[in-house]
Design a protein around this motif. Structure first.
Motif, short mmCIF file in Angstrom:
data_model
loop_
_atom_site.label_atom_id
_atom_site.label_comp_id
_atom_site.label_asym_id
_atom_site.label_seq_id
_atom_site.Cartn_x
_atom_site.Cartn_y
_atom_site.Cartn_z
N ALA A 262 0.67 -1.49 0.24
CA ALA A 262 -0.11 -0.02 -0.03
C ALA A 262 0.81 1.28 -0.10
CB ALA A 262 -1.04 0.27 1.17
N ASP A 263 2.19 1.26 0.46
CA ASP A 263 2.99 2.47 0.39
C ASP A 263 4.10 2.48 -1.10
OD1 ASP A 263 4.68 0.23 0.55
OD2 ASP A 263 5.79 0.94 2.66
N GLY A 264 3.56 1.91 -2.34
CA GLY A 264 4.02 2.36 -2.55
C GLY A 264 5.60 1.28 -2.91
N SER A 265 5.43 0.42 -2.24
CA SER A 265 6.79 -0.43 -1.96
C SER A 265 6.66 -1.84 -2.81
CB SER A 265 7.66 -0.65 -0.87
OG SER A 265 7.01 -1.48 -0.15
N ILE A 266 7.77 -2.31 -2.95
CA ILE A 266 7.79 -3.60 -3.80
C ILE A 266 8.22 -5.10 -2.86
CG2 ILE A 266 8.54 -5.26 -6.08
CD1 ILE A 266 8.12 -2.75 -7.32
N GLU A 267 7.74 -6.36 -3.00
CA GLU A 267 8.71 -7.41 -2.16
C GLU A 267 8.61 -8.57 -2.84
OE1 GLU A 267 9.56 -7.36 0.79
OE2 GLU A 267 9.92 -6.02 2.22
N CYS A 268 9.76 -8.99 -3.37
CA CYS A 268 9.70 -10.17 -3.63
C CYS A 268 10.54 -11.01 -2.66
CB CYS A 268 10.77 -10.29 -5.61
SG CYS A 268 10.18 -8.60 -6.53
N TRP A 269 9.59 -12.87 -3.43
CA TRP A 269 10.90 -13.58 -3.07
C TRP A 269 10.65 -14.89 -3.25
CZ3 TRP A 269 5.82 -11.05 -1.69
CH2 TRP A 269 4.55 -11.65 -1.30
N GLY A 270 11.32 -15.91 -3.20
CA GLY A 270 11.45 -17.40 -3.98
C GLY A 270 12.63 -17.37 -4.70
N ARG A 271 12.94 -17.63 -5.97
CA ARG A 271 14.11 -18.02 -6.56
C ARG A 271 15.09 -16.57 -6.81
NH1 ARG A 271 14.69 -22.00 -11.81
NH2 ARG A 271 14.35 -23.19 -10.64
N ASN A 272 16.21 -16.00 -7.35
CA ASN A 272 15.95 -15.41 -7.39
C ASN A 272 17.84 -15.04 -8.20
OD1 ASN A 272 16.74 -12.56 -7.27
ND2 ASN A 272 18.41 -12.27 -5.21
N THR A 273 17.93 -16.64 -8.53
CA THR A 273 19.23 -16.89 -9.98
C THR A 273 19.80 -15.34 -10.40
OG1 THR A 273 18.16 -17.94 -10.54
CG2 THR A 273 19.47 -19.41 -9.44
N GLU A 274 18.53 -14.85 -11.22
CA GLU A 274 18.90 -13.80 -12.48
C GLU A 274 18.42 -12.71 -11.34
OE1 GLU A 274 16.63 -16.16 -13.56
OE2 GLU A 274 18.46 -17.96 -13.81
#
Length: 276
Positions: A262-274
């Protein structure tokens, strides 16, 4: 990511320049309205109704059909599959291009007509699915895992569908009442919707399918994820989707998940090989 000013940010695998946003796209003069990411290509629908594609064109997935997206009939939605692309036009018709080895671009004759306009589109690895304005669902392309075998009870007045999503080999539908139905490949439980997800007290508002997982946004801003978790793609961070940190939109990649807060930020999770 689509930013509030209509600009686009892209990161991760860039082997085929799928993260190199073309010059002049997503500018103040030419803002984007929505974006979609395929396996090796990216799409954007612009405010003026045009669609733009970049990245791999090995199967013609970035070769936009001539005349698509004009001031007369604008593109209003788009979906990027494994190696194909789909566009929904303002008149309810659909265009599809790119890989067609499994018939994923062979739009049925009675889909996207004035009598049966399309309201939502999604593209999987080798199949395409649409929700019609009447709340029914139509799917075409590969059906090796039953991903195009739409449940008979789905759609129509009894259980109208609001939106659809497509994973690699599975399909999901978000119904108007906020419930979820999934079908197709279920080797990792990606079609086993948790009992507490999409219930009357906390309906789902968005749905996304990854390679072997499915993720949903709930009305209270929380996130639910089910299916394969070998890369942590379903291990939702503890501070994501809380009452203090609600999620407003989300998406699923092959083996990772992303959410906008809601604050406009982004979260990512999972594979990060690339670096995705």
């Amino acid at each position: 990511a689509l930013l509030a000013d209509g600009s686009i940010a892209c990161w991760g695998d860039d082997t085929d320049a799928q993260c190199e946003v073309p010059a002049g796209i997503g500018t103040p003069e030419n803002p984007a309205l929505l974006i979609a990411a395929g396996r090796r290509h990216t799409m954007a629908v612009l405010e003026r109704g045009e669609v733009v594609c970049w990245g791999s064109n090995e199967h013609g997935q970035t070769a936009i059909p001539t005349g698509l997206g004009t001031s007369e009939i604008a593109v209003v939605d788009a979906a990027a599959g494994g190696s194909h692309a789909v566009a929904l036009l303002a008149d309810g018709s659909v265009a599809c291009w790119g890989a067609d080895v499994q018939g994923q671009c062979d739009i049925p004759d009675d889909v996207g007509t004035p009598e049966r306009p399309v309201a939502s589109v999604a593209a999987g690895g080798l199949h395409t699915v649409v929700a019609l304005a009447d709340g029914s669902v139509v799917c075409w392309g590969s059906d090796i895992y039953g991903q195009c075998e739409v449940p008979e009870s789905l759609g129509g007045f009894a259980s109208p569908v609001e939106a659809v999503t497509a994973g690699r080999f599975h399909t999901g539908a978000l119904l108007e009442d906020g419930s979820i139905v999934c079908w197709g490949q279920n080797t990792s439980g990606q079609c086993d919707v948790p009992a507490e997800v999409g219930v009357p007290g906390n309906p789902a508002t968005a749905l996304a399918g990854g390679y072997f997982h499915t993720v949903a946004l709930l009305a209270d801003g929380s996130v639910a994820c089910w299916g394969m978790n070998t890369n942590g793609q379903c291990s939702i961070p503890g501070d994501v989707g809380t009452s203090e940190n609600p999620v407003v939109s989300l998406d699923a990649g092959d083996f990772h998940t992303a959410a906008v807060l809601a604050d406009g930020s982004i979260e990512c999770w999972g594979r990060n090989t690339e670096g995705q």
